[in-house]
Enzyme design. Structure first.
Site, PDB file in Angstrom:
ATOM      1  CB  SER A 136      -0.665  -0.027   0.763  1.00 58.78           C
ATOM      2  OG  SER A 136      -1.518   1.341   1.523  1.00 58.78           O
ATOM      3  CG  ASP A 189      -7.807   2.298   0.362  1.00 60.78           C
ATOM      4  OD1 ASP A 189      -8.944   3.002   0.816  1.00 60.78           O
ATOM      5  OD2 ASP A 189      -6.987   1.791   1.322  1.00 60.78           O
TER       6      ASP A 189
HETATM    7  O1  OSB Z   1      -6.862   1.520   4.967  1.00 58.39           O
HETATM    8  O2  OSB Z   1      -6.044  -0.040   3.878  1.00 58.39           O
HETATM    9  C1  OSB Z   1      -6.212   0.726   4.272  1.00 58.39           C
HETATM   10  C2  OSB Z   1      -3.437   1.341   7.010  1.00 58.39           C
HETATM   11  C3  OSB Z   1      -3.905   2.093   8.417  1.00 58.39           C
HETATM   12  C4  OSB Z   1      -5.171   1.947   7.915  1.00 58.39           C
HETATM   13  C5  OSB Z   1      -6.197   1.578   7.137  1.00 58.39           C
HETATM   14  C6  OSB Z   1      -5.316   1.795   5.921  1.00 58.39           C
HETATM   15  C7  OSB Z   1      -3.606   0.726   5.716  1.00 58.39           C
HETATM   16  C8  OSB Z   1      -2.994   0.883   4.511  1.00 58.39           C
HETATM   17  C9  OSB Z   1      -1.936  -0.108   4.881  1.00 58.39           C
HETATM   18  O3  OSB Z   1      -3.451   0.623   3.456  1.00 58.39           O
HETATM   19  C10 OSB Z   1      -2.165  -1.217   5.010  1.00 58.39           C
HETATM   20  C11 OSB Z   1      -0.757  -2.085   5.148  1.00 58.39           C
HETATM   21  O4  OSB Z   1       0.245  -1.932   4.744  1.00 58.39           O
HETATM   22  O5  OSB Z   1      -0.557  -2.327   6.063  1.00 58.39           O
HETATM   23 MG    MG Z   2      -8.332   0.817   2.806  1.00 54.20          MG
END
Ligand code: OSB
Ligand code: MG
Length: 368
Positions: A136, A189
């Protein structure tokens, strides 16, 4: 088992780079770590994935610490004997707080499985020994910085890229990343950053062959997502909205989502996660394992879940090095775009106590 005590610890770990999303910028990860000990000395570990502030969900570290001490642990201590499978029902009278409940259930499940000499992966019904890794990518300070960051992940072997988007940082970064890497599996996202009338705008992402658009609208706006799904060709995938098996059933019935992201913390634990997985397998809905910037403790358990057969898309199950210079467990190291599923008893990993103590901000022990 008979629970003897809980240790509740908050730790603070710096992130290797700031993580910017539509709900704010994280530069470090504050985590509530739960350790449970039973009367036979079996120990279980879990992390509460709530963040410092209630920006992604209503839960937050200090609030959950209070809730766990004030209400949840006393409810568990009322039972002389308890199994992980009973936890959700015992805690149900206290509304909400799936992340706090998941942490308690997971710690107890870890201790229970260690006592039974069984791995979490085999308990859950995992069928894979390694899982495909996605990553991400936060909102970058510039397009050049974004290309540099994405390029470094692709060079490291990540098999799927997820770009965080928000109004003003969406079509253009997606266009350029897609042009630079024409075949990399790519998704976005929005973390609820758009409005119902943004359908025409989000449809401009359709030419870029995205796997999905994650959570464009408010978490409560299931009908809005259903409307959007009719306007936009790219599949909609709900994250924040899927807080339970029932929420998943409703969202599928209303055709608000055609892919589901399962995060154990968000749905109240690994047992509810398995129920959502089973529903999705039955309905032929692709599933992937979301992430919450977990330390090695939460990552180990997520890998066991992601090894179940319905997890057909790469998850946000990245290597430790994507988040932290030093992890609290042995680091999870990616090999050819995969992470191995732990095979030891319980979650299969243990924190390094010296390092854990070093990064501990607060620690308290609650005994029966
Ligand atoms: O929306 O998926 C999400 C991290 C913290 C809170 C929400 C999200 C995320 C990420 C990172 O997108 C996911 C990861 O690498 O742990
Ligand atoms: Mg998400």
């Amino acid at each position: 088992m008979k629970i003897q005590e809980f240790e509740l610890r908050t730790i603070l770990l710096p992130l290797v780079r700031p993580f910017r999303t539509s709900f704010g910028t994280q530069t470090s990860r504050e985590v509530l770590v739960v350790k449970v000990t039973d009367e036979n000395g079996n120990v279980g570990w879990a992390e509460d994935v709530a963040m410092s502030e209630p920006l992604y969900s209503p839960e937050y570290v200090a609030g959950n610490l209070d809730l766990i001490k004030r209400f949840l642990i006393p409810a568990l201590f009322e039972r002389s004997e308890i199994r992980a499978e009973d936890i959700a029902e015992v805690l149900a009278p206290y509304l909400g707080a799936p992340m706090a409940k998941a942490a308690l259930e997971t710690a107890i499940l870890d201790a229970q499985l260690r006592g039974e000499k069984k791995s979490l992966a085999s308990y859950l019904g995992a069928t894979k020994s390694k899982v495909e890794c996605g990553v991400s990518v936060g909102i970058a300070p510039s397009i050049d910085a974004l290309l540099e960051e994405v390029g470094s992940y692709i060079d490291a072997g990540y098999r799927r890229i997820k770009l965080k988007i928000e109004p003003g940082w969406d079509i253009e970064p997606v266009r350029i990343v897609r042009e630079t890497w024409p075949t990399i599996p790519l998704q976005v996202d929005a973390n609820q950053a758009y409005a119902r009338n943004d359908g025409d705008h989000l449809a401009k992402l359709d030419p870029y062959n995205l796997l999905l658009i994650e959570q464009p609208l408010d978490e409560h706006d299931i009908l809005g997502h259903a409307g959007l799904a009719k306007k936009v060709k790219t599949p909609i995938c709900l994250d924040e909205s899927i807080v339970s098996l029932r929420a998943a059933e409703d969202a599928l019935a209303l055709e608000a989502t055609t892919v589901i992201n399962i995060k154990p913390g968000r749905v109240g634990g690994y047992l509810e996660s398995v129920r959502i997985h089973d529903l999705c397998v039955e309905r032929k809905i692709p599933v992937w394992c979301g992430g919450m910037l977990e330390t090695g403790i939460g990552r180990a358990a997520n890998l066991a879940l992601a090894a179940m057969p319905g997890f057909t898309l790469p998850g946000d199950t990245s290597a430790s090095s994507r988040y932290f210079k030093v992890d609290v467990t042995d680091p999870f190291v990616m090999d050819d775009g995969y992470l191995d599923v732990p095979t030891g008893y319980g979650i299969g990993v243990e924190p390094h106590m010296d390092f854990l103590e070093e990064i501990t901000k607060s620690k308290e022990i609650v005994t029966r």
